[in-house]
Design an enzyme around this catalytic site. Structure first.
Site, PDB file in Angstrom:
ATOM      1  N   HIS A  54       0.851  -1.191   0.000  1.00 42.88           N
ATOM      2  CA  HIS A  54       0.000   0.000   0.000  1.00 42.88           C
ATOM      3  C   HIS A  54       0.889   1.243   0.000  1.00 42.88           C
ATOM      4  O   HIS A  54       2.113   1.145   0.073  1.00 42.88           O
ATOM      5  CB  HIS A  54      -1.006   0.004   1.162  1.00 42.88           C
ATOM      6  CG  HIS A  54      -0.414   0.068   2.539  1.00 42.88           C
ATOM      7  ND1 HIS A  54       0.426  -0.914   3.056  1.00 42.88           N
ATOM      8  CD2 HIS A  54      -0.538   0.992   3.542  1.00 42.88           C
ATOM      9  CE1 HIS A  54       0.771  -0.600   4.289  1.00 42.88           C
ATOM     10  NE2 HIS A  54       0.213   0.561   4.613  1.00 42.88           N
ATOM     11  N   HIS A  56       1.366   3.909   2.004  1.00 41.38           N
ATOM     12  CA  HIS A  56       1.892   4.658   3.166  1.00 41.38           C
ATOM     13  C   HIS A  56       3.411   4.765   3.100  1.00 41.38           C
ATOM     14  O   HIS A  56       4.104   3.833   2.691  1.00 41.38           O
ATOM     15  CB  HIS A  56       1.468   3.990   4.486  1.00 41.38           C
ATOM     16  CG  HIS A  56       0.028   4.247   4.820  1.00 41.38           C
ATOM     17  ND1 HIS A  56      -0.686   3.449   5.685  1.00 41.38           N
ATOM     18  CD2 HIS A  56      -0.822   5.215   4.400  1.00 41.38           C
ATOM     19  CE1 HIS A  56      -1.925   3.923   5.794  1.00 41.38           C
ATOM     20  NE2 HIS A  56      -2.040   4.993   5.020  1.00 41.38           N
ATOM     21  N   ASP A  58       5.780   4.648   5.215  1.00 40.56           N
ATOM     22  CA  ASP A  58       6.650   3.685   5.893  1.00 40.56           C
ATOM     23  C   ASP A  58       6.752   2.362   5.114  1.00 40.56           C
ATOM     24  O   ASP A  58       7.458   1.447   5.528  1.00 40.56           O
ATOM     25  CB  ASP A  58       6.201   3.436   7.350  1.00 40.56           C
ATOM     26  CG  ASP A  58       4.799   2.876   7.461  1.00 40.56           C
ATOM     27  OD1 ASP A  58       3.891   3.362   6.752  1.00 40.56           O
ATOM     28  OD2 ASP A  58       4.604   1.931   8.251  1.00 40.56           O
ATOM     29  N   HIS A  59       6.059   2.287   3.976  1.00 36.90           N
ATOM     30  CA  HIS A  59       6.140   1.094   3.127  1.00 36.90           C
ATOM     31  C   HIS A  59       6.756   1.383   1.755  1.00 36.90           C
ATOM     32  O   HIS A  59       7.224   0.467   1.089  1.00 36.90           O
ATOM     33  CB  HIS A  59       4.755   0.456   2.971  1.00 36.90           C
ATOM     34  CG  HIS A  59       4.202  -0.015   4.284  1.00 36.90           C
ATOM     35  ND1 HIS A  59       4.173  -1.337   4.667  1.00 36.90           N
ATOM     36  CD2 HIS A  59       3.718   0.688   5.350  1.00 36.90           C
ATOM     37  CE1 HIS A  59       3.693  -1.430   5.896  1.00 36.90           C
ATOM     38  NE2 HIS A  59       3.399  -0.220   6.338  1.00 36.90           N
ATOM     39  N   HIS A 112      -7.478  -1.074   5.760  1.00 38.29           N
ATOM     40  CA  HIS A 112      -6.439  -0.165   6.266  1.00 38.29           C
ATOM     41  C   HIS A 112      -6.323   1.028   5.304  1.00 38.29           C
ATOM     42  O   HIS A 112      -6.381   2.187   5.718  1.00 38.29           O
ATOM     43  CB  HIS A 112      -5.132  -0.927   6.383  1.00 38.29           C
ATOM     44  CG  HIS A 112      -3.967  -0.113   6.842  1.00 38.29           C
ATOM     45  ND1 HIS A 112      -3.859   0.372   8.114  1.00 38.29           N
ATOM     46  CD2 HIS A 112      -2.851   0.304   6.191  1.00 38.29           C
ATOM     47  CE1 HIS A 112      -2.725   1.056   8.235  1.00 38.29           C
ATOM     48  NE2 HIS A 112      -2.099   1.037   7.081  1.00 38.29           N
ATOM     49  N   ASP A 131      -0.043  -4.020   6.162  1.00 33.02           N
ATOM     50  CA  ASP A 131      -0.710  -3.542   7.373  1.00 33.02           C
ATOM     51  C   ASP A 131      -2.159  -4.029   7.470  1.00 33.02           C
ATOM     52  O   ASP A 131      -2.997  -3.394   8.119  1.00 33.02           O
ATOM     53  CB  ASP A 131      -0.695  -2.004   7.431  1.00 33.02           C
ATOM     54  CG  ASP A 131       0.698  -1.462   7.724  1.00 33.02           C
ATOM     55  OD1 ASP A 131       1.625  -2.256   7.955  1.00 33.02           O
ATOM     56  OD2 ASP A 131       0.847  -0.221   7.714  1.00 33.02           O
ATOM     57  N   HIS A 169       4.855  -4.975  10.173  1.00 39.62           N
ATOM     58  CA  HIS A 169       5.445  -4.392  11.394  1.00 39.62           C
ATOM     59  C   HIS A 169       5.707  -5.451  12.455  1.00 39.62           C
ATOM     60  O   HIS A 169       5.014  -6.469  12.519  1.00 39.62           O
ATOM     61  CB  HIS A 169       4.491  -3.348  12.013  1.00 39.62           C
ATOM     62  CG  HIS A 169       4.328  -2.106  11.207  1.00 39.62           C
ATOM     63  ND1 HIS A 169       5.056  -0.968  11.445  1.00 39.62           N
ATOM     64  CD2 HIS A 169       3.514  -1.816  10.158  1.00 39.62           C
ATOM     65  CE1 HIS A 169       4.690  -0.016  10.592  1.00 39.62           C
ATOM     66  NE2 HIS A 169       3.760  -0.510   9.788  1.00 39.62           N
TER      67      HIS A 169
END
Ligand code: ZN
Ligand code: FE
Length: 239
Positions: A54, A56, A58-59, A112, A131, A169
């Site tokens: 996805h 975001h 942090d990905h 999410h 996530d 995570h």
């Protein structure tokens, strides 16, 4: 296919999938570039693809540096084509994505985010759930509905029980507190928590987990209906 677990940022995991013969590799969700580059340089592998679950940051945070450096292709959900910069290959729900070394089925798993997908490498029985599904937890519902998230998790539940689950995570111990509070009598859960504590003491990842273990221990997968799932999700958001 080897899977190397690469720690990124605070508590993210990125995964390098390496075809031993050809030394070709894919990276799943590079939250940052440096840890990936370090591994690639040390081990002389050839990064061909970046797979994103996805959009975001942090990905996808390492995407552009890696693409520039290794000239690899960025792959993600078609619905996220305007949110994953410089994306090259657009995927659809239920599509098979493959090349000479890798073969995965794509599951669209909204909840999410609306464009969240998972990569299911069915030959190896490994799924990368970003996530959406965590060990002992599930992702927060940011863009989708409870109902979407619930059916996304149900799709994962249909896979073989010995499927290995690689999450975005390291949240297992944090999640376990919530599971323990609302599922006190679950002996399998207690066993899993002790194993996870042991791993974390040794500074090793608690992942991958398996679908079998998550069905036994993850309170969100054990929710019987949408109503109880939604209630649990609300409780967790305020936990
Ligand atoms: Zn996310
Ligand atoms: Fe994340």
């Amino acid at each position: 296919m080897n899977v190397e677990i690469i720690k990124c940022l605070q508590d993210n995991y990125s995964y390098l999938l390496i075809d031993k013969k050809s030394k070709k590799a894919c990276v799943i969700d590079p939250g940052e570039a440096n840890p990936i580059i370090n591994y690639i340089e040390k081990n002389q592998i050839n990064l061909k693809y970046i797979l994103n679950t996805h959009h975001h940051s942090d990905h996808i945070g390492g995407n552009l540096i890696l693409k520039e450096k290794y000239n690899c292709q960025i792959i993600g959900f078609e619905g996220d084509k305007n949110r994953i910069p410089k994306i090259d290959i657009l995927l659809k729900d239920n599509e098979i994505w493959k090349d000479d070394s890798f073969e995965a089925k794509i599951f669209h798993l909204p909840g999410h985010t609306l464009g969240h997908i998972a990569f299911y490498f069915y030959k190896e029985k490994k799924i990368f759930t970003g996530d959406t599904l965590f060990s002992l937890g599930c992702g927060r519902i940011f863009e989708g509905t409870y109902s979407q998230m619930f059916s996304s998790l149900n799709k994962i539940k249909e896979l073989p029980l010995d499927t290995e689950i690689y999450c975005g995570h390291e949240y297992t111990l944090q999640n376990s507190k919530f599971c323990l509070k609302y599922d006190r009598e679950n002996l399998n859960l207690k066993k899993k928590v002790i194993q996870a504590q042991d791993k974390q003491k040794k500074k090793i990842p608690t992942l991958p987990t398996s679908l079998y273990e998550e069905m036994q221990c993850n309170i969100f997968l054990r929710a019987k209906d949408l109503e109880s799932f939604s209630k649990l999700r609300d409780l967790k958001d305020n936990f």
